[in-house]
Design a protein around this motif. Structure first.
Motif: not given
Length: 198
Positions: A65-68, A72-78, A139-142
């Protein structure tokens, strides 16, 4: 003499099983170092818990698991759309149950048509605002969430009993196989000894 020969595979099987059983136990025991001059005896996992924690943290961050992955999950349009619906539903309730209680005149203006117009305007605003908000959150999470450090600290703080229980629950069959395999191998060696003697 024949009885002793026949007993050889059983004794060898027992020795093989006990040896492997002790080898598995010595992965975890003794928990604390015991000095038997000039040697120090301690289980492999207790002795190398910090190294294990660091390696596990590094592996999880690189391989699992990575920040990417989170991004990718939270920036997904759905994902964004689902949150938009939740926010809009909450604002509906807020206007109908909270804002209308401010003054009787407010409830007159906030009829169904007005609420529909407001919801449409808010929906448009959220389409623009939510992606930016989620990007900032990402970004804050990262910057604040270090998977390697988090896993490392958790594993380092495990008591050896906890770590032993976790590993045994995952690898119980494998550890049992090692013990049984020691017995089987010992039995085969005992049979070979009989054939050599004969």
């Amino acid at each position: 003499m024949t009885f002793k020969l026949l007993l050889s595979p059983i004794i060898c099987a027992l020795i093989g099983w006990v040896t492997n059983y002790l080898a598995v136990k010595m992965l975890f025991h003794p928990h604390k170092p015991i000095k038997v001059w000039p040697f120090v005896i301690q289980g492999i996992f207790p002795k190398r818990q910090n190294e294990l924690a660091e390696s596990l943290g590094r592996m999880i961050e690189k391989e699992l698991i990575s920040h990417e992955d989170i991004k990718s999950v939270i920036c997904d349009p759905s994902f964004i759309e689902k949150h938009k619906v939740v926010v809009l539903d909450y604002l509906d309730v807020f206007f109908k149950e909270k804002v209308t209680t401010l003054h009787p005149m407010v409830s007159m203006f906030l009829n169904d048509d007005t609420m529909k117009t407001i919801r449409g305007m808010l929906s448009t605003e959220l389409d623009e605002m939510l992606p930016k908000l989620i990007q900032t959150t990402s970004s804050q999470l990262e910057n604040s969430l270090d998977f390697k450090c988090l896993v490392q600290k958790k594993v380092e703080n495990f008591s050896m009993e906890q770590l032993e229980n976790i590993l045994f629950s995952i690898m119980k069959k494998e550890f049992r196989f090692i013990e049984i395999f020691g017995g089987v191998l010992g039995f085969i060696i005992g049979l070979i000894q009989i054939f050599i003697f004969i």
